[in-house]
Design a protein around this motif. Structure first.
Motif, PDB file in Angstrom:
ATOM      1  N   UNK A   1       0.829  -1.210   0.000  1.00 51.39           N
ATOM      2  CA  UNK A   1       0.000   0.000   0.000  1.00 51.39           C
ATOM      3  C   UNK A   1       0.863   1.260   0.000  1.00 51.39           C
ATOM      4  N   UNK A   2       1.935   1.249   0.767  1.00 47.63           N
ATOM      5  CA  UNK A   2       2.839   2.403   0.773  1.00 47.63           C
ATOM      6  C   UNK A   2       3.463   2.618  -0.605  1.00 47.63           C
ATOM      7  N   UNK A   3       3.938   1.535  -1.207  1.00 45.01           N
ATOM      8  CA  UNK A   3       4.588   1.642  -2.510  1.00 45.01           C
ATOM      9  C   UNK A   3       3.603   2.106  -3.584  1.00 45.01           C
ATOM     10  N   UNK A   4       2.384   1.650  -3.507  1.00 40.16           N
ATOM     11  CA  UNK A   4       1.392   2.075  -4.506  1.00 40.16           C
ATOM     12  C   UNK A   4       1.001   3.533  -4.319  1.00 40.16           C
ATOM     13  N   UNK A   5       1.087   4.016  -3.087  1.00 37.30           N
ATOM     14  CA  UNK A   5       0.865   5.447  -2.859  1.00 37.30           C
ATOM     15  C   UNK A   5       1.962   6.261  -3.535  1.00 37.30           C
ATOM     16  N   UNK A   6       3.215   5.803  -3.435  1.00 38.77           N
ATOM     17  CA  UNK A   6       4.326   6.490  -4.095  1.00 38.77           C
ATOM     18  C   UNK A   6       4.122   6.490  -5.604  1.00 38.77           C
ATOM     19  N   UNK A   7       3.730   5.359  -6.164  1.00 39.76           N
ATOM     20  CA  UNK A   7       3.490   5.276  -7.610  1.00 39.76           C
ATOM     21  C   UNK A   7       2.393   6.247  -8.031  1.00 39.76           C
ATOM     22  N   UNK A   8       1.323   6.308  -7.261  1.00 39.88           N
ATOM     23  CA  UNK A   8       0.195   7.166  -7.619  1.00 39.88           C
ATOM     24  C   UNK A   8       0.564   8.647  -7.542  1.00 39.88           C
ATOM     25  N   UNK A   9       1.309   9.037  -6.522  1.00 38.19           N
ATOM     26  CA  UNK A   9       1.727  10.444  -6.410  1.00 38.19           C
ATOM     27  C   UNK A   9       2.645  10.802  -7.573  1.00 38.19           C
TER      28      UNK A   9
END
Length: 315
Positions: A7-15
């Motif tokens: 979830x943290x990594x996907x937040x980085x990708x989305x930002x």
């Protein structure tokens, strides 16, 4: 960094993709404060800022780029795992993110169509770009496979040969050289030679051909940024051009371009399917590479059909 979550990594990708916390939150299905917390947790863990907060949005720092690269690699590995599990179950499906350099776009659709006939449930998403763009996307894990003539040296890759790539000199059919045979390379330097931009594989091959006359080549050449522009320029009589034989089959067939019979040409390069070395290939990717090795060359334009009858074809 061992406590990182998907979830943290996907937040980085989305930002990174959208540039703002709010837009990223909508994509990942969280609130904006929750996404902010995900970023803060990683930043606290690694002791570095992942984004610069600017008036134009959030921009990745060097540390952020490293985290994004890892996130993309993990996504690719997980997708490959899913497809491998499906394969074990007997499912012949999957998705391939395929990138091709601009010269390969002239035959890539035929390759994909033939592959889809054999594997109708595998989806191939095609991306066309210049060599620099395709190499960058392969490096960033945005592509599974790239079709190109010169595998990159900047990062570890595996390269699978699947066909010859001939490079030739073309002219307007009315050009005096179109009627000559076994033209010496020195004679070409008396003409305006239209060439691709710096960094292209075609340009590098031509410079290798004229390695002892690079100054004269520079003086005789005009640079253009795409195969289509080069072909139009030659047909308009602006000069001769060095170009991939795979880009000109239609124009030669229609009598709009002629391949010159030049000594020591065609220059023969190779086509490769290139993947990042450390990636575990998904079943769909393995099937596509096997198809290229077995049948890929059959879907490349035939060089012999491009030459005038009786022409000498050296090289």
């Amino acid at each position: 960094m061992r406590n990182l979550t998907l979830r943290q990594l996907r937040s980085i990708q989305a930002i990174s993709r959208h540039g703002t916390i709010a837009a990223a939150a909508r994509q990942v299905g969280l609130t904006a404060p929750a996404v902010t917390l995900q970023v803060k947790q990683i930043e606290d863990d690694c002791g570095l800022a992942l984004f610069d907060r600017t008036s134009d949005g959030m921009r990745l720092t060097v540390a952020g780029e490293a985290v994004l690269s890892a996130a993309n690699a993990i996504d690719t590995t997980l997708r490959g795992l899913c497809e491998q599990i499906d394969s074990i179950k007997g499912v012949r499906s999957g998705t391939i993110n395929l990138g091709v350099v601009s010269t390969a776009k002239y035959f890539a659709p035929r390759l994909i169509a033939a592959f889809r006939d054999a594997y109708p449930e595998i989806v191939v998403k095609l991306r066309v770009g210049n060599r620099h763009a395709i190499t960058a996307e392969l490096k960033d894990y945005k592509l599974d496979i790239a079709l190109m003539g010169r595998p990159p040296m900047e990062f570890p890759v595996t390269s699978t040969f699947f066909g010859d790539h001939p490079l030739v000199i073309v002219a307007d059919p009315a050009h005096p050289l179109a009627r000559e045979r076994d033209i010496p390379r020195e004679r070409l330097l008396l003409e305006t030679i239209i060439i691709r931009e710096q960094g292209s594989g075609t340009r590098a091959a031509l410079e290798g051909f004229f390695i002892s006359d690079l100054d004269r080549l520079a003086a005789a050449s005009v640079e253009m940024g795409s195969n289509e522009t080069i072909k139009q320029a030659v047909m308009a009589g602006l000069g001769i051009a060095f170009i991939s034989a795979h880009t000109i089959a239609f124009e030669v067939e229609m009598g709009r371009l002629a391949v010159l019979d030049v000594a020591d040409m065609p220059i023969r390069r190779k086509w490769y399917a290139v993947c990042r070395q450390e990636r575990i290939a998904a079943p769909a990717e393995r099937a596509f590479k096997a198809f290229l090795v077995e049948r890929g060359a059959k879907h490349l334009p035939l060089l012999g059909a491009l030459y005038p009858e009786g022409a000498v074809r050296a090289g």
